[in-house]
Design an enzyme around this catalytic site. Sequence first.
Site, PDB file in Angstrom:
ATOM      1  N   GLY A  28      30.064  11.052  39.389  1.00  0.00           N
ATOM      2  CA  GLY A  28      29.843   9.643  39.040  1.00  0.00           C
ATOM      3  C   GLY A  28      30.554   9.196  37.778  1.00  0.00           C
ATOM      4  O   GLY A  28      30.687   7.993  37.527  1.00  0.00           O
ATOM      5  N   LEU A  31      35.972  12.804  34.635  1.00  0.00           N
ATOM      6  CA  LEU A  31      37.007  13.442  35.454  1.00  0.00           C
ATOM      7  C   LEU A  31      36.565  13.566  36.907  1.00  0.00           C
ATOM      8  O   LEU A  31      37.398  13.478  37.818  1.00  0.00           O
ATOM      9  CB  LEU A  31      37.347  14.820  34.878  1.00  0.00           C
ATOM     10  N   TYR A 160      39.142  27.750  27.164  1.00  0.00           N
ATOM     11  CA  TYR A 160      38.413  28.798  26.430  1.00  0.00           C
ATOM     12  C   TYR A 160      37.537  29.669  27.346  1.00  0.00           C
ATOM     13  O   TYR A 160      36.884  30.591  26.868  1.00  0.00           O
ATOM     14  CB  TYR A 160      37.640  28.211  25.236  1.00  0.00           C
TER      15      TYR A 160
HETATM   16  C1  HXC Z   1      21.924  21.929  18.854  1.00  0.00           C
HETATM   17  C2  HXC Z   1      20.905  21.008  20.700  1.00  0.00           C
HETATM   18  C3  HXC Z   1      21.789  19.894  20.647  1.00  0.00           C
HETATM   19  C4  HXC Z   1      22.775  19.876  19.603  1.00  0.00           C
HETATM   20  C5  HXC Z   1      20.443  19.642  22.334  1.00  0.00           C
HETATM   21  N1  HXC Z   1      20.100  20.790  21.754  1.00  0.00           N
HETATM   22  N2  HXC Z   1      21.462  19.068  21.685  1.00  0.00           N
HETATM   23  N3  HXC Z   1      20.975  22.006  19.806  1.00  0.00           N
HETATM   24  N4  HXC Z   1      22.810  20.909  18.735  1.00  0.00           N
HETATM   25  N5  HXC Z   1      23.648  18.880  19.514  1.00  0.00           N
HETATM   26  C6  HXC Z   1      19.009  21.688  22.153  1.00  0.00           C
HETATM   27  C7  HXC Z   1      17.657  21.016  22.068  1.00  0.00           C
HETATM   28  O1  HXC Z   1      17.151  21.096  20.761  1.00  0.00           O
HETATM   29  C8  HXC Z   1      16.814  21.836  23.051  1.00  0.00           C
HETATM   30  O2  HXC Z   1      16.336  23.039  22.478  1.00  0.00           O
HETATM   31  C9  HXC Z   1      17.833  22.206  24.119  1.00  0.00           C
HETATM   32  O3  HXC Z   1      19.138  22.027  23.547  1.00  0.00           O
HETATM   33  C10 HXC Z   1      17.719  21.292  25.324  1.00  0.00           C
HETATM   34  O4  HXC Z   1      17.594  19.992  24.861  1.00  0.00           O
HETATM   35  P1  HXC Z   1      17.367  18.750  25.800  1.00  0.00           P
HETATM   36  O5  HXC Z   1      16.745  17.689  24.946  1.00  0.00           O
HETATM   37  O6  HXC Z   1      16.716  19.186  27.069  1.00  0.00           O
HETATM   38  O7  HXC Z   1      18.809  18.417  26.124  1.00  0.00           O
HETATM   39  P2  HXC Z   1      19.530  17.071  25.884  1.00  0.00           P
HETATM   40  O8  HXC Z   1      19.947  16.957  24.451  1.00  0.00           O
HETATM   41  O9  HXC Z   1      18.741  15.959  26.510  1.00  0.00           O
HETATM   42  O10 HXC Z   1      20.792  17.301  26.778  1.00  0.00           O
HETATM   43  C11 HXC Z   1      21.826  18.196  26.443  1.00  0.00           C
HETATM   44  C12 HXC Z   1      22.779  18.118  27.596  1.00  0.00           C
HETATM   45  C13 HXC Z   1      23.235  16.642  27.705  1.00  0.00           C
HETATM   46  C14 HXC Z   1      22.046  18.576  28.872  1.00  0.00           C
HETATM   47  C15 HXC Z   1      23.947  19.040  27.389  1.00  0.00           C
HETATM   48  O11 HXC Z   1      24.100  16.292  26.665  1.00  0.00           O
HETATM   49  C16 HXC Z   1      23.839  16.354  29.021  1.00  0.00           C
HETATM   50  O12 HXC Z   1      23.154  15.950  29.976  1.00  0.00           O
HETATM   51  N6  HXC Z   1      25.147  16.570  29.152  1.00  0.00           N
HETATM   52  C17 HXC Z   1      25.859  16.347  30.429  1.00  0.00           C
HETATM   53  C18 HXC Z   1      27.226  15.799  30.206  1.00  0.00           C
HETATM   54  C19 HXC Z   1      28.074  16.569  29.213  1.00  0.00           C
HETATM   55  O13 HXC Z   1      27.590  17.300  28.365  1.00  0.00           O
HETATM   56  N7  HXC Z   1      29.386  16.348  29.353  1.00  0.00           N
HETATM   57  C20 HXC Z   1      30.404  16.988  28.529  1.00  0.00           C
HETATM   58  C21 HXC Z   1      31.135  18.017  29.290  1.00  0.00           C
HETATM   59  S1  HXC Z   1      32.530  18.326  28.373  1.00  0.00           S
HETATM   60  P3  HXC Z   1      14.839  23.134  21.822  1.00  0.00           P
HETATM   61  O14 HXC Z   1      14.721  24.585  21.478  1.00  0.00           O
HETATM   62  O15 HXC Z   1      14.897  22.238  20.615  1.00  0.00           O
HETATM   63  O16 HXC Z   1      13.897  22.668  22.875  1.00  0.00           O
HETATM   64  C22 HXC Z   1      33.092  19.840  28.573  1.00  0.00           C
HETATM   65  C23 HXC Z   1      34.541  19.949  28.119  1.00  0.00           C
HETATM   66  C24 HXC Z   1      34.914  21.124  27.334  1.00  0.00           C
HETATM   67  O17 HXC Z   1      32.438  20.702  29.064  1.00  0.00           O
HETATM   68  C25 HXC Z   1      36.343  21.137  26.800  1.00  0.00           C
HETATM   69  C26 HXC Z   1      36.822  19.897  26.111  1.00  0.00           C
HETATM   70  C27 HXC Z   1      38.182  19.920  25.531  1.00  0.00           C
HETATM   71  P1  NAP Z   2      31.214  14.023  31.965  1.00  0.00           P
HETATM   72  O1  NAP Z   2      31.677  12.686  32.382  1.00  0.00           O
HETATM   73  O2  NAP Z   2      30.101  14.134  31.002  1.00  0.00           O
HETATM   74  O3  NAP Z   2      30.888  14.853  33.276  1.00  0.00           O
HETATM   75  C1  NAP Z   2      29.820  15.743  33.421  1.00  0.00           C
HETATM   76  C2  NAP Z   2      29.061  15.385  34.667  1.00  0.00           C
HETATM   77  O4  NAP Z   2      28.113  16.418  34.979  1.00  0.00           O
HETATM   78  C3  NAP Z   2      28.267  14.091  34.573  1.00  0.00           C
HETATM   79  O5  NAP Z   2      28.610  13.251  35.664  1.00  0.00           O
HETATM   80  C4  NAP Z   2      26.815  14.512  34.687  1.00  0.00           C
HETATM   81  O6  NAP Z   2      26.055  13.535  35.401  1.00  0.00           O
HETATM   82  C5  NAP Z   2      26.944  15.805  35.472  1.00  0.00           C
HETATM   83  N1  NAP Z   2      25.818  16.715  35.244  1.00  0.00           N
HETATM   84  C6  NAP Z   2      25.341  17.180  34.073  1.00  0.00           C
HETATM   85  N2  NAP Z   2      24.265  17.961  34.271  1.00  0.00           N
HETATM   86  C7  NAP Z   2      24.073  18.016  35.622  1.00  0.00           C
HETATM   87  C8  NAP Z   2      23.128  18.664  36.452  1.00  0.00           C
HETATM   88  N3  NAP Z   2      22.155  19.428  35.947  1.00  0.00           N
HETATM   89  N4  NAP Z   2      23.208  18.487  37.799  1.00  0.00           N
HETATM   90  C9  NAP Z   2      24.197  17.714  38.323  1.00  0.00           C
HETATM   91  N5  NAP Z   2      25.122  17.072  37.584  1.00  0.00           N
HETATM   92  C10 NAP Z   2      25.055  17.211  36.244  1.00  0.00           C
HETATM   93  O7  NAP Z   2      32.427  14.853  31.318  1.00  0.00           O
HETATM   94  P2  NAP Z   2      33.898  15.175  31.839  1.00  0.00           P
HETATM   95  O8  NAP Z   2      34.749  15.247  30.640  1.00  0.00           O
HETATM   96  O9  NAP Z   2      34.268  14.302  32.949  1.00  0.00           O
HETATM   97  O10 NAP Z   2      33.728  16.675  32.386  1.00  0.00           O
HETATM   98  C11 NAP Z   2      33.948  17.020  33.737  1.00  0.00           C
HETATM   99  C12 NAP Z   2      34.332  18.489  33.844  1.00  0.00           C
HETATM  100  O11 NAP Z   2      35.569  18.719  33.171  1.00  0.00           O
HETATM  101  C13 NAP Z   2      33.335  19.449  33.228  1.00  0.00           C
HETATM  102  O12 NAP Z   2      33.257  20.624  34.012  1.00  0.00           O
HETATM  103  C14 NAP Z   2      33.960  19.781  31.901  1.00  0.00           C
HETATM  104  O13 NAP Z   2      33.537  21.016  31.392  1.00  0.00           O
HETATM  105  C15 NAP Z   2      35.413  19.805  32.305  1.00  0.00           C
HETATM  106  N6  NAP Z   2      36.366  19.676  31.199  1.00  0.00           N
HETATM  107  C16 NAP Z   2      36.543  18.456  30.606  1.00  0.00           C
HETATM  108  C17 NAP Z   2      37.493  18.352  29.607  1.00  0.00           C
HETATM  109  C18 NAP Z   2      37.775  17.036  28.944  1.00  0.00           C
HETATM  110  O14 NAP Z   2      38.597  17.001  28.023  1.00  0.00           O
HETATM  111  N7  NAP Z   2      37.149  15.934  29.342  1.00  0.00           N
HETATM  112  C19 NAP Z   2      38.220  19.479  29.206  1.00  0.00           C
HETATM  113  C20 NAP Z   2      37.991  20.695  29.833  1.00  0.00           C
HETATM  114  C21 NAP Z   2      37.069  20.777  30.840  1.00  0.00           C
HETATM  115  P3  NAP Z   2      24.466  13.284  35.181  1.00  0.00           P
HETATM  116  O15 NAP Z   2      24.252  13.132  33.730  1.00  0.00           O
HETATM  117  O16 NAP Z   2      24.198  12.068  36.026  1.00  0.00           O
HETATM  118  O17 NAP Z   2      23.787  14.508  35.768  1.00  0.00           O
END
Ligand code: HXC
Ligand code: NAP
Length: 293
Positions: A28, A31, A160
């Site tokens: 949704g 990427l 990484y």
């Molecule tokens: C330290 C943290 C934290 C932070 C949460 N926690 N955020 N600890 N620093 N910034 C801890 C909380 O304290 C808790 O532990 C535990 O993690 C779970 O917290 P929740 O409240 O349940 O999690 P929440 O903060 O609501 O959600 C975290 C998340 C959220 C699930 C990761 O951000 C999310 O839904 N993300 C999905 C999308 C996403 O992250 N996209 C990016 C992908 S990018 P305790 O012990 O306190 O209970 C990617 C690219 C990589 O992967 C490469 C790029 C170049």
């Molecule tokens: P993003 O928009 O935050 O995408 C992450 C997606 O994962 C969201 O749509 C989120 O939707 C979904 N998600 C998170 N938790 C989930 C769960 N428990 N069940 C089902 N869906 C879940 O970030 P993005 O940058 O596009 O990242 C996409 C992919 O590319 C990831 O694998 C990331 O590691 C990889 N990547 C990104 C970069 C970059 O530079 N952007 C670089 C390297 C790798 P909901 O919150 O609705 O669940």
Amino acid sequence: MSASHPYAQPMLRDNALQGKTIVVTGGGTGLGRAMTTYFLQLGANVVISSRKLEVLEKTAEELRQQTGNQGVLAVQCDVRKYDEVEALLRKTVETFGRVDVLLNNAAGNFISPTERLSHKAFDVIVDIVLKGSYNCTLAFGKHWIAEKQPGTILNIVTTYASVGSAFVVPSAAAKAGVLALTRSLAVEWAKYGIRSNAIAPGPFPTEGAWSRLFPEPLASKLDPAASVPLKRVGNHQELANLAAYLVSDFSAYMNGEVVTLDGGEWLNGAGEFNKLELLTPDMWDHIEKTMRR
Ligand code: HXC
Ligand code: NAP
């Protein structure tokens, strides 16, 4: 970056994915949405899934309008829950009659010194990235094997995943697991006609990644393009072009590969977030507050 530059242009021929049904986790936003858009333009049916149904439905409607392809379905599914993954598979097959491709794209991530993390913070990332990917892989793989039908798995990892990185350790550990899954099953499941490949993207700006990996004061101090030898970030269409090739039959002989698409970034200094060693504890306090808000 000009929209007319070749890297911002679609690459495959029209209807290259006609007849294929593709499931994109995390489809949704970011990427996942970009890859879905291109798959639809190439004639595929696409099921987009994640936790937030409202976001998925809005994206699905926008993509129907934008691409003219009505074959996009939004299904709520938390990849950490195996029963929801099985329901996603059932709904896909009920709607489109078959499934050909699983794209494990859903992820979670944040930057933090590892000693500041609780074990639950580790769990939340590893559960989404590694458990989520193996849940989907297992459910879809069993289905393809039972149906005696070929399948294609594409996993989105990170550079990484191979070399590790400081300050994103749960993500690095989980993505390394996904890479191992990719290479292991490429061998084990080839006999069933199931291919497994991965893409390791460098920096591609998305709201989801940028808000969690480059919060203030980092965003204004650190230019993600600076460490890329080509001195730019990725264009979403570049990733979509590669993904479309890897899920298409044009890549039928590619199996067990991880394709890096990062402008040379990791070779210029492995461990994308190692440079955060420069941050002070006060800065980390500030970042943590901003991100949690
Ligand atoms: C330290 C943290 C934290 C932070 C949460 N926690 N955020 N600890 N620093 N910034 C801890 C909380 O304290 C808790 O532990 C535990 O993690 C779970 O917290 P929740 O409240 O349940 O999690 P929440 O903060 O609501 O959600 C975290 C998340 C959220 C699930 C990761 O951000 C999310 O839904 N993300 C999905 C999308 C996403 O992250 N996209 C990016 C992908 S990018 P305790 O012990 O306190 O209970 C990617 C690219 C990589 O992967 C490469 C790029 C170049
Ligand atoms: P993003 O928009 O935050 O995408 C992450 C997606 O994962 C969201 O749509 C989120 O939707 C979904 N998600 C998170 N938790 C989930 C769960 N428990 N069940 C089902 N869906 C879940 O970030 P993005 O940058 O596009 O990242 C996409 C992919 O590319 C990831 O694998 C990331 O590691 C990889 N990547 C990104 C970069 C970059 O530079 N952007 C670089 C390297 C790798 P909901 O919150 O609705 O669940």
